[in-house]
Write an enzyme that holds these catalytic residues in place. Structure first.
Site, PDB file in Angstrom:
ATOM      1  CG  HIS A   1     -13.377  14.447   9.996  1.00  0.00           C
ATOM      2  ND1 HIS A   1     -14.517  14.825  10.656  1.00  0.00           N
ATOM      3  CD2 HIS A   1     -13.680  14.507   8.669  1.00  0.00           C
ATOM      4  CE1 HIS A   1     -15.453  15.113   9.776  1.00  0.00           C
ATOM      5  NE2 HIS A   1     -14.968  14.925   8.568  1.00  0.00           N
TER       6      HIS A   1
ATOM      7  CD  GLU B   1     -14.648  12.058  13.933  1.00  0.00           C
ATOM      8  OE1 GLU B   1     -14.947  11.872  15.128  1.00  0.00           O
ATOM      9  OE2 GLU B   1     -14.286  13.172  13.487  1.00  0.00           O
TER      10      GLU B   1
ATOM     11  CG  HIS C   1     -17.549  19.230  18.225  1.00  0.00           C
ATOM     12  ND1 HIS C   1     -17.011  18.982  16.982  1.00  0.00           N
ATOM     13  CD2 HIS C   1     -17.600  20.566  18.343  1.00  0.00           C
ATOM     14  CE1 HIS C   1     -16.782  20.124  16.364  1.00  0.00           C
ATOM     15  NE2 HIS C   1     -17.121  21.105  17.174  1.00  0.00           N
TER      16      HIS C   1
END
Length: 250
Positions: A43, A73, A201
């Site tokens: 990310h 991401e 997550h």
């Protein structure tokens, strides 16, 4: 079997906190793949606090070498700036197998909410089309319980990634039933709309098995923070193998 994509952002955080090349992100990603991980997630954020643009070509080449998927991401609406050309430009450069669009703000500590589909989604539809035009599978980060998942499918998305932070918090208190039900219902409605389901997550070896038992047919989990923390004690290869064992038993 649900696939494991290891997020190596936290390795880059350690590297960037000191400067230089150590710990080496590519070496860590290779160790995860050698241990059996099915892919790598990153990310890159505009503030460059962990994975940076310069990391991506090497990681893309590594994933190609191992015939696994790279998942990138990011916020598609974050404007370019020095050191960060924008998410679309990064994906144009390395053509990841999957891009996961996340509505996080600049400087946000971590992703903590997903897209909603009850307003004007024109701009999001344009972004989905742009990434799909690169040949990327497009996944949208969503909250458990999000409404109008049919609209997410109509945007052209291929998958959703369920935000599992609330589930992880509830699991830690010993009362995860409501959070699990919200995730399971979201996954069911996503599949009914023709969307594949990912999740991620704050998943860990402690809570992953219970999640997969309650939310079947999850295609992929991306795990980084807990995995890297556990690896400080057990080693990276052993930790990846621990997760793979949970997935195989689910």
């Amino acid at each position: 079997m649900t696939r494991l994509s290891v997020n190596v952002n936290k390795v880059a955080v350690l590297r960037n906190s000191r400067g230089g090349r150590e710990p080496d992100v590519l070496a860590a990603a290779r160790a995860c793949l050698d241990a059996g991980a099915h892919g790598i997630t990153v990310h890159p954020r505009p503030d460059r606090r962990h994975i940076v643009a310069e990391d991506l070509p090497g990681l893309a080449a590594l994933c190609a070498e191992y015939h696994v998927e790279l998942n990138i991401e990011g916020n598609p609406f974050a404007p370019p700036r020095p050191g960060y050309p924008g998410l679309l430009a990064l994906c144009e450069q390395v053509r990841p197998a999957q891009v996961t669009l996340v509505p996080d703000a600049d400087g946000q500590l971590t992703s903590d909410h997903g897209f909603a589909f009850d307003g004007d989604t024109t701009a999001l539809a344009e972004q989905v089309a742009a990434f799909a035009g690169l040949g990327c599978r497009v996944s949208l980060f969503v909250d458990p319980g999000v409404r109008d998942l049919e609209r997410a499918a109509a945007l052209g998305a291929h998958r959703v990634e369920i935000y599992t932070g609330p589930y992880a918090e509830a699991f830690a208190t010993g009362d995860a039933a409501t959070a699990l039900q919200a995730c399971a219902d979201t996954a069911r409605r996503a599949r009914a709309a023709g969307l594949g389901v990912n999740a991620g997550h704050d998943l860990s070896q402690a809570n992953l098995g219970a999640f997969l038992a309650a939310v079947p047919e999850v295609l992929e989990v991306s795990i980084g923070h807990a995995l890297v923390g556990e690896a400080l004690h057990a080693g990276l290869a052993a930790t990846v193998r621990g997760y793979l064992g949970i997935l195989a038993r689910a």
